[in-house]
Design a protein around this motif. Structure first.
Motif, PDB file in Angstrom:
ATOM      1  N   GLY A  37       0.413  -0.817   0.012  1.00 45.84           N
ATOM      2  CA  GLY A  37       0.149   0.647   0.031  1.00 45.84           C
ATOM      3  C   GLY A  37       0.939   1.357   0.067  1.00 45.84           C
ATOM      4  N   ALA A  38       0.327   2.105  -0.380  1.00 44.69           N
ATOM      5  CA  ALA A  38       1.264   3.778  -0.176  1.00 44.69           C
ATOM      6  C   ALA A  38       1.182   4.587   0.830  1.00 44.69           C
ATOM      7  CB  ALA A  38       0.435   4.065  -1.765  1.00 44.69           C
ATOM      8  N   VAL A  39       1.783   5.544   1.113  1.00 41.21           N
ATOM      9  CA  VAL A  39       1.553   5.786   2.411  1.00 41.21           C
ATOM     10  C   VAL A  39       2.107   7.109   2.339  1.00 41.21           C
ATOM     11  CG1 VAL A  39       3.707   5.069   3.705  1.00 41.21           C
ATOM     12  CG2 VAL A  39       1.915   6.066   4.838  1.00 41.21           C
ATOM     13  N   THR A  40       1.920   8.243   2.324  1.00 38.49           N
ATOM     14  CA  THR A  40       3.096   9.686   2.678  1.00 38.49           C
ATOM     15  C   THR A  40       2.733  10.231   3.107  1.00 38.49           C
ATOM     16  OG1 THR A  40       1.709   9.841  -0.145  1.00 38.49           O
ATOM     17  CG2 THR A  40       2.654  11.797   1.480  1.00 38.49           C
ATOM     18  N   VAL A  41       3.866  10.933   3.999  1.00 44.05           N
ATOM     19  CA  VAL A  41       4.094  11.301   5.515  1.00 44.05           C
ATOM     20  C   VAL A  41       3.865  13.017   5.655  1.00 44.05           C
ATOM     21  CG1 VAL A  41       5.985  12.363   7.317  1.00 44.05           C
ATOM     22  CG2 VAL A  41       6.038   9.589   6.212  1.00 44.05           C
ATOM     23  N   ILE A  42       2.419  12.776   5.894  1.00 45.62           N
ATOM     24  CA  ILE A  42       2.676  14.316   6.131  1.00 45.62           C
ATOM     25  C   ILE A  42       3.513  15.436   6.639  1.00 45.62           C
ATOM     26  CG2 ILE A  42       0.374  16.426   6.060  1.00 45.62           C
ATOM     27  CD1 ILE A  42      -0.202  14.003   3.852  1.00 45.62           C
ATOM     28  N   ASN A  43       3.386  15.077   8.293  1.00 46.16           N
ATOM     29  CA  ASN A  43       4.064  16.204   9.109  1.00 46.16           C
ATOM     30  C   ASN A  43       4.644  15.041  10.555  1.00 46.16           C
ATOM     31  OD1 ASN A  43       5.205  18.301  10.014  1.00 46.16           O
ATOM     32  ND2 ASN A  43       2.865  19.351   9.672  1.00 46.16           N
ATOM     33  N   THR A  44       5.508  15.418  10.957  1.00 40.25           N
ATOM     34  CA  THR A  44       6.181  15.193  11.776  1.00 40.25           C
ATOM     35  C   THR A  44       5.766  16.415  12.763  1.00 40.25           C
ATOM     36  OG1 THR A  44       8.760  15.760  11.472  1.00 40.25           O
ATOM     37  CG2 THR A  44       7.493  13.426  11.092  1.00 40.25           C
ATOM     38  N   ILE A  45       5.455  15.971  14.636  1.00 36.93           N
ATOM     39  CA  ILE A  45       5.028  16.907  15.441  1.00 36.93           C
ATOM     40  C   ILE A  45       5.337  16.208  16.551  1.00 36.93           C
ATOM     41  CG2 ILE A  45       2.795  18.145  16.450  1.00 36.93           C
ATOM     42  CD1 ILE A  45       1.326  18.156  14.065  1.00 36.93           C
ATOM     43  N   GLY A  46       5.930  16.574  17.751  1.00 34.70           N
ATOM     44  CA  GLY A  46       6.213  15.689  18.441  1.00 34.70           C
ATOM     45  C   GLY A  46       6.974  14.644  19.033  1.00 34.70           C
ATOM     46  N   GLY A  47       7.747  14.274  17.492  1.00 37.41           N
ATOM     47  CA  GLY A  47       7.508  12.769  17.484  1.00 37.41           C
ATOM     48  C   GLY A  47       6.500  12.040  16.847  1.00 37.41           C
ATOM     49  N   ASN A  48       5.551  12.634  16.746  1.00 36.61           N
ATOM     50  CA  ASN A  48       3.965  11.874  16.183  1.00 36.61           C
ATOM     51  C   ASN A  48       4.172  11.756  14.749  1.00 36.61           C
ATOM     52  OD1 ASN A  48       3.467  10.837  18.795  1.00 36.61           O
ATOM     53  ND2 ASN A  48       2.326  12.187  18.896  1.00 36.61           N
ATOM     54  N   VAL A  49       3.924  10.705  14.073  1.00 37.02           N
ATOM     55  CA  VAL A  49       3.784  11.123  12.347  1.00 37.02           C
ATOM     56  C   VAL A  49       2.557  10.846  11.774  1.00 37.02           C
ATOM     57  CG1 VAL A  49       4.551   9.722  10.043  1.00 37.02           C
ATOM     58  CG2 VAL A  49       5.723   9.767  12.646  1.00 37.02           C
ATOM     59  N   ILE A  50       2.479  12.542  10.718  1.00 40.68           N
ATOM     60  CA  ILE A  50       1.172  12.249  10.524  1.00 40.68           C
ATOM     61  C   ILE A  50       1.191  12.226   8.903  1.00 40.68           C
ATOM     62  CG2 ILE A  50      -1.188  13.889   9.504  1.00 40.68           C
ATOM     63  CD1 ILE A  50      -0.048  15.490  12.058  1.00 40.68           C
ATOM     64  N   VAL A  51       0.406  10.816   8.906  1.00 42.21           N
ATOM     65  CA  VAL A  51       0.160  10.234   7.259  1.00 42.21           C
ATOM     66  C   VAL A  51      -1.044  10.259   6.877  1.00 42.21           C
ATOM     67  CG1 VAL A  51       2.512   8.624   7.916  1.00 42.21           C
ATOM     68  CG2 VAL A  51       0.389   7.573   8.226  1.00 42.21           C
ATOM     69  N   ASN A  52      -0.500  10.177   5.595  1.00 40.21           N
ATOM     70  CA  ASN A  52      -1.950   9.997   4.454  1.00 40.21           C
ATOM     71  C   ASN A  52      -2.027   8.488   4.013  1.00 40.21           C
ATOM     72  OD1 ASN A  52      -4.835  11.414   3.295  1.00 40.21           O
ATOM     73  ND2 ASN A  52      -3.551  11.709   1.481  1.00 40.21           N
ATOM     74  N   VAL A  53      -2.449   7.499   4.289  1.00 39.96           N
ATOM     75  CA  VAL A  53      -2.959   6.029   3.653  1.00 39.96           C
ATOM     76  C   VAL A  53      -4.439   6.279   3.240  1.00 39.96           C
ATOM     77  CG1 VAL A  53      -3.247   5.173   6.284  1.00 39.96           C
ATOM     78  CG2 VAL A  53      -2.555   4.008   4.493  1.00 39.96           C
ATOM     79  N   LYS A  54      -4.964   5.527   2.170  1.00 42.94           N
ATOM     80  CA  LYS A  54      -5.589   4.945   1.691  1.00 42.94           C
ATOM     81  C   LYS A  54      -6.586   6.507   1.812  1.00 42.94           C
ATOM     82  CE  LYS A  54      -5.775   0.102   1.905  1.00 42.94           C
ATOM     83  NZ  LYS A  54      -6.705  -1.007   2.307  1.00 42.94           N
ATOM     84  N   GLU A  55      -6.258   7.480   1.612  1.00 42.06           N
ATOM     85  CA  GLU A  55      -6.859   8.938   1.374  1.00 42.06           C
ATOM     86  C   GLU A  55      -7.522   8.864   3.053  1.00 42.06           C
ATOM     87  OE1 GLU A  55      -9.834   8.600  -1.816  1.00 42.06           O
ATOM     88  OE2 GLU A  55      -8.423   7.389  -2.985  1.00 42.06           O
ATOM     89  N   SER A  56      -6.875   9.106   4.078  1.00 43.72           N
ATOM     90  CA  SER A  56      -7.240   9.109   5.096  1.00 43.72           C
ATOM     91  C   SER A  56      -5.977   9.938   5.699  1.00 43.72           C
ATOM     92  CB  SER A  56      -7.913   8.014   6.126  1.00 43.72           C
ATOM     93  OG  SER A  56      -9.146   7.672   5.550  1.00 43.72           O
ATOM     94  N   ARG A  57      -6.424  10.551   6.381  1.00 46.23           N
ATOM     95  CA  ARG A  57      -4.697  11.450   7.454  1.00 46.23           C
ATOM     96  C   ARG A  57      -4.961  10.105   8.915  1.00 46.23           C
ATOM     97  NH1 ARG A  57      -3.505  17.448   6.731  1.00 46.23           N
ATOM     98  NH2 ARG A  57      -3.536  17.747   4.369  1.00 46.23           N
ATOM     99  N   ILE A  58      -3.678  10.168   9.227  1.00 45.83           N
ATOM    100  CA  ILE A  58      -3.844   9.517  10.385  1.00 45.83           C
ATOM    101  C   ILE A  58      -2.711   9.527  11.207  1.00 45.83           C
ATOM    102  CG2 ILE A  58      -3.525   7.241  11.566  1.00 45.83           C
ATOM    103  CD1 ILE A  58      -5.438   5.406   9.156  1.00 45.83           C
ATOM    104  N   ALA A  59      -2.761   9.747  12.766  1.00 46.86           N
ATOM    105  CA  ALA A  59      -1.675  10.388  13.303  1.00 46.86           C
ATOM    106  C   ALA A  59      -1.049   9.308  14.380  1.00 46.86           C
ATOM    107  CB  ALA A  59      -1.839  11.837  14.143  1.00 46.86           C
TER     108      ALA A  59
END
Length: 70
Positions: A37-59
């Motif tokens: 599956g494809a995954v895109t890192v959107i941002n990293t905040i305080g060590g946590n990672v916000i990603v876009n996976v299957k058209e959803s944003r998940i931290a």
């Protein structure tokens, strides 16, 4: 292969492997993290990672992100 925590922000990556215990793997699969599956890192905040996976944003936590190999 490198952990998701080292992926470039904004760059789409393909998930190669999910590590960790079976419960962790099942939890990540339920969130949409599956090998191939494809995954895109959107941002990293305080060590946590916000990603876009299957058209959803998940931290996810840094610990979880290190179990996802891209």
């Amino acid at each position: 292969m490198l952990p998701l925590t080292l992926a470039e922000v904004g760059e789409e990556s393909i998930i190669q492997k999910i590590g960790g215990k079976q419960e962790v793997k099942a939890h990540l699969e339920n969130l949409g993290f599956v090998a191939g599956g494809a995954v895109t890192v959107i941002n990293t905040i305080g060590g946590n990672v916000i990603v876009n996976v299957k058209e959803s944003r998940i931290a996810i936590s840094k610990e979880m992100a290190q179990k996802i190999m891209v």
